[in-house]
Write an enzyme that holds these catalytic residues in place. Sequence first.
Site, PDB file in Angstrom:
ATOM      1  N   CYS A  33       0.842  -1.206   0.000  1.00 57.82           N
ATOM      2  CA  CYS A  33       0.000   0.000   0.000  1.00 57.82           C
ATOM      3  C   CYS A  33       0.879   1.258   0.000  1.00 57.82           C
ATOM      4  CB  CYS A  33      -0.906  -0.049   1.233  1.00 57.82           C
ATOM      5  SG  CYS A  33      -1.751   1.487   1.629  1.00 57.82           S
ATOM      6  N   CYS A  36       0.161   3.741   2.752  1.00 57.28           N
ATOM      7  CA  CYS A  36       0.619   3.187   4.028  1.00 57.28           C
ATOM      8  C   CYS A  36       2.116   3.438   4.210  1.00 57.28           C
ATOM      9  CB  CYS A  36       0.364   1.678   4.092  1.00 57.28           C
ATOM     10  SG  CYS A  36      -1.378   1.216   3.992  1.00 57.28           S
TER      11      CYS A  36
END
Length: 108
Positions: A33, A36
């Site tokens: 991600c 993230c």
Amino acid sequence: MSDRIAHADDNSFDATVLQSEEPVLVDFWAPWCGPCRALAPRLEQLARQFEGQVQVRKLNVDDAPELATAHGVRGIPTLILFKGGQAHSRLVGLHDETQLSSWVRAAL
């Protein structure tokens, strides 16, 4: 991983998050991600800023999908601040340092 941010997993979640006497901020994330990964240095700064007040932990949703589902995580990154074993506040998506700091301060 830093010395201020620890990992949580299926085996440690109850003891390190739900049974913690201090508030615990959990970052539900995944290595693939992009947002993230972009959030990681901001969380490190947050962990420094609130050291002694809030613990910061990361939980890889790929490794613990049941925990993510149990806590209503539908998108990542999702940050949940736990107090007294309960989800107190949540923030979804990528936010800047000021927004993160204000969110944590308001939740304390």
